[in-house]
Write a protein that holds these residues in place. Structure first.
Motif, short mmCIF file in Angstrom:
data_model
loop_
_atom_site.label_atom_id
_atom_site.label_comp_id
_atom_site.label_asym_id
_atom_site.label_seq_id
_atom_site.Cartn_x
_atom_site.Cartn_y
_atom_site.Cartn_z
N MET A 120 13.51 -18.52 -11.56
CA MET A 120 13.44 -17.07 -11.33
C MET A 120 12.06 -16.68 -10.81
SD MET A 120 15.72 -15.35 -14.38
CE MET A 120 15.12 -16.35 -15.74
N ILE A 121 11.02 -17.31 -11.33
CA ILE A 121 9.67 -17.01 -10.85
C ILE A 121 9.52 -17.41 -9.38
CG2 ILE A 121 7.24 -17.71 -11.04
CD1 ILE A 121 7.66 -17.81 -14.10
N ILE A 122 9.95 -18.62 -9.04
CA ILE A 122 9.83 -19.07 -7.64
C ILE A 122 10.65 -18.17 -6.72
CG2 ILE A 122 10.35 -20.95 -6.03
CD1 ILE A 122 9.72 -22.90 -8.40
N GLY A 123 11.87 -17.86 -7.12
CA GLY A 123 12.70 -16.97 -6.31
C GLY A 123 12.08 -15.60 -6.13
N THR A 124 11.49 -15.08 -7.19
CA THR A 124 10.84 -13.78 -7.12
C THR A 124 9.60 -13.82 -6.23
OG1 THR A 124 11.71 -13.20 -9.30
CG2 THR A 124 9.83 -11.92 -8.51
N ILE A 125 8.86 -14.90 -6.29
CA ILE A 125 7.69 -15.05 -5.42
C ILE A 125 8.12 -15.03 -3.95
CG2 ILE A 125 5.91 -16.68 -4.65
CD1 ILE A 125 5.55 -17.42 -7.66
N VAL A 126 9.21 -15.71 -3.64
CA VAL A 126 9.72 -15.70 -2.27
C VAL A 126 10.10 -14.27 -1.87
CG1 VAL A 126 11.58 -16.49 -0.75
CG2 VAL A 126 10.42 -18.11 -2.26
N ALA A 127 10.77 -13.54 -2.76
CA ALA A 127 11.13 -12.14 -2.47
C ALA A 127 9.87 -11.30 -2.28
CB ALA A 127 11.99 -11.57 -3.60
N TYR A 128 8.87 -11.54 -3.12
CA TYR A 128 7.59 -10.82 -2.97
C TYR A 128 6.96 -11.10 -1.61
CZ TYR A 128 6.96 -9.66 -8.02
OH TYR A 128 7.05 -9.15 -9.29
N ILE A 129 6.98 -12.36 -1.20
CA ILE A 129 6.36 -12.73 0.09
C ILE A 129 7.06 -12.02 1.24
CG2 ILE A 129 6.04 -14.64 1.73
CD1 ILE A 129 5.54 -16.45 -0.78
N LEU A 130 8.38 -12.10 1.26
CA LEU A 130 9.12 -11.45 2.35
C LEU A 130 8.95 -9.93 2.31
CD1 LEU A 130 12.37 -13.59 2.25
CD2 LEU A 130 10.60 -13.62 4.01
N GLY A 131 9.02 -9.37 1.11
CA GLY A 131 8.86 -7.93 0.96
C GLY A 131 7.47 -7.46 1.33
N THR A 132 6.47 -8.21 0.92
CA THR A 132 5.08 -7.85 1.20
C THR A 132 4.79 -7.95 2.69
OG1 THR A 132 4.40 -8.60 -0.99
CG2 THR A 132 2.67 -8.41 0.66
N ALA A 133 5.27 -9.01 3.32
CA ALA A 133 5.04 -9.17 4.77
C ALA A 133 5.67 -8.01 5.54
CB ALA A 133 5.60 -10.51 5.24
N TRP A 134 6.90 -7.66 5.19
CA TRP A 134 7.59 -6.58 5.90
C TRP A 134 6.93 -5.24 5.61
CZ3 TRP A 134 10.42 -6.20 9.96
CH2 TRP A 134 11.11 -5.03 10.23
N LEU A 135 6.55 -5.01 4.36
CA LEU A 135 5.89 -3.76 3.98
C LEU A 135 4.56 -3.62 4.71
CD1 LEU A 135 5.68 -1.19 2.26
CD2 LEU A 135 4.76 -2.61 0.41
N ALA A 136 3.79 -4.69 4.80
CA ALA A 136 2.51 -4.65 5.52
C ALA A 136 2.73 -4.28 6.98
CB ALA A 136 1.80 -6.00 5.41
N TYR A 137 3.75 -4.86 7.57
CA TYR A 137 4.08 -4.56 8.97
C TYR A 137 4.53 -3.10 9.12
CZ TYR A 137 6.78 -4.44 13.28
OH TYR A 137 7.29 -4.09 14.50
N GLN A 138 5.45 -2.67 8.29
CA GLN A 138 6.01 -1.32 8.39
C GLN A 138 4.98 -0.23 8.10
OE1 GLN A 138 9.09 0.21 9.08
NE2 GLN A 138 9.44 -1.75 10.09
N ALA A 139 4.16 -0.45 7.09
CA ALA A 139 3.21 0.57 6.67
C ALA A 139 1.84 0.38 7.33
CB ALA A 139 3.07 0.56 5.15
N ASN A 140 1.70 -0.66 8.15
CA ASN A 140 0.44 -0.96 8.83
C ASN A 140 -0.71 -1.07 7.82
OD1 ASN A 140 -1.06 -1.60 11.10
ND2 ASN A 140 -1.61 0.54 11.49
N LEU A 141 -0.49 -1.91 6.81
CA LEU A 141 -1.47 -2.10 5.74
C LEU A 141 -2.02 -3.52 5.79
CD1 LEU A 141 0.54 -0.51 2.80
CD2 LEU A 141 -1.45 0.49 3.92
N THR A 142 -3.19 -3.70 5.21
CA THR A 142 -3.73 -5.04 5.07
C THR A 142 -2.93 -5.79 4.00
OG1 THR A 142 -5.28 -4.46 3.32
CG2 THR A 142 -6.05 -4.21 5.63
N PHE A 143 -3.07 -7.10 3.99
CA PHE A 143 -2.36 -7.92 3.01
C PHE A 143 -2.75 -7.51 1.59
CE2 PHE A 143 -1.88 -11.77 0.41
CZ PHE A 143 -0.53 -11.98 0.57
N ASN A 144 -4.06 -7.34 1.34
CA ASN A 144 -4.51 -6.97 -0.01
C ASN A 144 -4.00 -5.60 -0.43
OD1 ASN A 144 -5.85 -9.37 -0.43
ND2 ASN A 144 -7.82 -8.60 0.28
N ALA A 145 -4.01 -4.65 0.49
CA ALA A 145 -3.49 -3.31 0.18
C ALA A 145 -2.00 -3.38 -0.14
CB ALA A 145 -3.76 -2.36 1.33
N THR A 146 -1.29 -4.20 0.60
CA THR A 146 0.14 -4.34 0.38
C THR A 146 0.43 -5.00 -0.96
OG1 THR A 146 0.40 -4.55 2.77
CG2 THR A 146 2.30 -5.10 1.43
#
Length: 182
Positions: A120-146
């Motif tokens: 569950m942790i590994i799966g959630t990390i993968v979801a976090y990675i995909l979600g964070t990458a897309w959110l950074a792109y959509q919101a035009n944020l830095t990785f740390n801010a995202t």
């Protein structure tokens, strides 16, 4: 031959039930910013425990498709393709991988709670990675801010959801089996 059909009907029914539970609990969310706290991932963990990797993942995909056609089943009672292409769309897609990866561990190591938890942790990390990458792109944020708005506020709650799922999920499955529903 009839028994196989009966099992398939039971499995299809359980997939539908878990998709329905996700539709009921998924919209319930606490808006804390761009990314809300929701119960969607808790239901996904339960689905994978109850249905296994393939059927649990399929249950989430059914829920996702229901939301994509416009029914208000996503967080905050929203739906439609705009949600998928919005800031949280990466998490919605990431949950497919979360279910799939978590399910691998839960199916293979069902008697080892620490391995299920690791999955569950590994799966959630993968979801976090995909979600964070897309959110950074959509919101035009830095990785740390995202990370600060899309991951860090959710870690403790998501860990709690994993613990609940690891303790309750196997019990739900046992009861379904003993009732002849699985």
């Amino acid at each position: 031959m009839e028994n196989t059909k009966k099992i398939n009907i039971h499995h299809l029914t359980l997939i539908g039930v878990m998709a329905a539970v996700t539709c009921i609990l998924g919209p319930l969310s606490l808006p804390i910013g761009i990314v809300p706290i929701s119960l969607t991932n808790l239901v996904i963990y339960f689905s994978v425990y109850v249905l296994g990797q393939k059927r649990g993942t399929l249950s989430y995909i059914v829920y996702l498709l229901i939301g994509l056609i416009g029914l208000p089943v996503f967080s905050g009672f929203s739906g439609g393709f705009t949600k998928l292409f919005g800031p949280t769309g990466g998490y919605l897609i990431g949950f497919i991988f979360m279910a799939f990866i978590s399910g691998i561990f839960i199916d293979k190591f069902s008697n080892k709670i620490y391995m299920c938890f690791l999955g569950m942790i590994i799966g959630t990390i993968v979801a976090y990675i995909l979600g964070t990458a897309w959110l950074a792109y959509q919101a035009n944020l830095t990785f740390n801010a995202t990370l600060a708005i899309g991951v860090l506020p959710f870690i403790a709650g998501d860990l709690a959801k994993m613990v609940i799922a690891a303790l309750v999920g196997p019990q739900i499955k046992k009861r379904l089996i003993s009732a002849g529903l699985y």
